[in-house]
Scaffold this active site. Structure first.
Site, PDB file in Angstrom:
ATOM      1  N   ASN A   1       0.856  -1.182   0.000  1.00  0.00           N
ATOM      2  CA  ASN A   1       0.000   0.000   0.000  1.00  0.00           C
ATOM      3  C   ASN A   1       0.896   1.238   0.000  1.00  0.00           C
ATOM      4  O   ASN A   1       2.128   1.123  -0.004  1.00  0.00           O
ATOM      5  CB  ASN A   1      -0.985  -0.018   1.185  1.00  0.00           C
ATOM      6  CG  ASN A   1      -0.273  -0.087   2.538  1.00  0.00           C
ATOM      7  OD1 ASN A   1       0.815   0.456   2.716  1.00  0.00           O
ATOM      8  ND2 ASN A   1      -0.892  -0.759   3.492  1.00  0.00           N
TER       9      ASN A   1
ATOM     10  N   GLU B   1       3.383   1.512   2.880  1.00  0.00           N
ATOM     11  CA  GLU B   1       4.499   0.567   2.761  1.00  0.00           C
ATOM     12  C   GLU B   1       5.514   1.017   1.714  1.00  0.00           C
ATOM     13  O   GLU B   1       6.713   0.773   1.864  1.00  0.00           O
ATOM     14  CB  GLU B   1       3.950  -0.829   2.450  1.00  0.00           C
ATOM     15  CG  GLU B   1       3.274  -1.453   3.664  1.00  0.00           C
ATOM     16  CD  GLU B   1       2.343  -2.608   3.339  1.00  0.00           C
ATOM     17  OE1 GLU B   1       1.936  -3.307   4.288  1.00  0.00           O
ATOM     18  OE2 GLU B   1       1.992  -2.801   2.155  1.00  0.00           O
TER      19      GLU B   1
ATOM     20  N   ASP C   1      -5.839  -8.276   2.023  1.00  0.00           N
ATOM     21  CA  ASP C   1      -5.914  -9.740   1.918  1.00  0.00           C
ATOM     22  C   ASP C   1      -6.870 -10.152   0.807  1.00  0.00           C
ATOM     23  O   ASP C   1      -6.624 -11.108   0.071  1.00  0.00           O
ATOM     24  CB  ASP C   1      -6.389 -10.348   3.241  1.00  0.00           C
ATOM     25  CG  ASP C   1      -5.437 -10.079   4.400  1.00  0.00           C
ATOM     26  OD1 ASP C   1      -4.237  -9.913   4.146  1.00  0.00           O
ATOM     27  OD2 ASP C   1      -5.906 -10.040   5.546  1.00  0.00           O
TER      28      ASP C   1
END
Length: 313
Positions: free
Chosen positions: A195, A198, A265
């Site tokens: 993301n 990150e 996820d």
């Protein structure tokens, strides 16, 4: 044409967690401290971390094999029980450390507090080597490997490097959901799904959620670590596929974002299934984007069914 993932086998290796939710009502403040008193009405357990990736895969009709570590405790047994009930095959290492558990107390629709049970995992060398031998056998039978790294210790540099090299030797596709600043261990992966935060963690400074800056930073990371491609998930701005060959920005599918917990996820699960079923990368990303748009309208770590996905597509 309706999507069907029944024949898609995915191997997931990563940080296995349990998510506990305690739902209640807040009607007064404690006389002991200026904090709300939550009268718990219901409680719920959900598969979290790498377990949530596996749960999303089976919810969408795929075949998931989940590998990771759990403790010799009640929470570990709860993960095993829930996984088996949902049709997830499991291969767990049992450790002396507690099963990673995140307990959330929710008053009305507001999360009041989160309580974490965890210790950084360090597998003994012999345990890791035996686990690697077993994983090598599983990789041979898996067209796609998902590495779900939550930075809790399971995906060490040694294990991650072994997984990717072994997968490459068998022609197995590797998708990584990354964490932390050590991206050397991800070298050789086919697709990494950070993301925006990150991206900033790895580059060493915050990254603005804007097309041009995302492109520049992603290409710098790809060059630095010899990677194939990044799929950057960008919250309300959708997601961006960036490689040396192409750049593609896809706006978000959801008009209403209630809870982004576990949305990454869902992206990884839907993406891995779509690619395994033979979809081209751009179409697979659009499918994953729609899947994420459905789950962010739900509370907590949620999944969606293949029927929901097809309806929204």
């Amino acid at each position: 044409m309706k999507l069907n993932f029944n024949d898609c086998k995915i191997l997931i290796v990563g940080d296995v967690m349990l998510d506990k939710y305690y739902f209640g009502k807040v009607e007064r403040i404690s006389p002991e401290a200026p904090v709300p008193i939550v009268n718990i009405v219901t409680e719920e357990s959900r598969l979290g971390g790498a377990s949530n990736v596996a749960n999303n895969i089976t919810s969408l009709g795929g075949q998931a094999t989940l590998c990771g570590a759990i403790g010799h405790d009640f929470f570990g047994k709860e993960i095993e029980r829930m996984a088996h009930r949902k049709g997830i095959k499991t291969d767990f290492v049992k450790t002396e450390q507690p099963t990673i558990t995140k307990a959330r107390v929710i008053g009305g629709r507001q999360q009041i507090v989160r309580i974490d049970y965890e210790q950084h995992l360090e597998l003994p060398d012999k345990t890791r080597e035996d686990f690697q031998t077993h994983l090598a056998e599983l990789i041979q039978d898996s067209p796609t490997l998902v590495i779900s790294d939550y930075g809790k210790g399971m995906i060490s540099e040694k294990l991650c490097t072994f997984l990717i090299q072994t997968a490459k030797g068998h022609g197995t596709r590797v998708i990584v959901d990354p964490k932390g600043q050590n991206w050397k261990k991800y070298a050789g992966a086919d697709l990494i799904t950070p993301n925006v935060k990150e991206l900033g963690d790895i580059i060493g400074h915050p990254v603005k959620n804007e097309d041009r800056e995302i492109e520049e930073v992603a290409l710098e990371i790809i060059h630095c670590y010899g990677l194939s491609a990044l799929l950057v998930t960008r919250s309300e701005k959708g997601m961006s596929l960036i490689s040396n060959q192409e750049i593609l920005h896809i706006p978000t599918h959801s008009q209403e974002v209630f809870d982004v917990s576990g949305a990454g996820d869902t992206v990884v699960a839907a993406l891995s299934l779509a690619l395994t079923s033979g979809q081209e990368i751009t179409n697979a990303i659009r499918i994953a984007n729609v899947a994420a748009g459905v789950v962010v309208k739900k509370i907590g770590t949620a999944t969606l069914s293949i029927e929901e996905l097809n309806d929204n597509l």
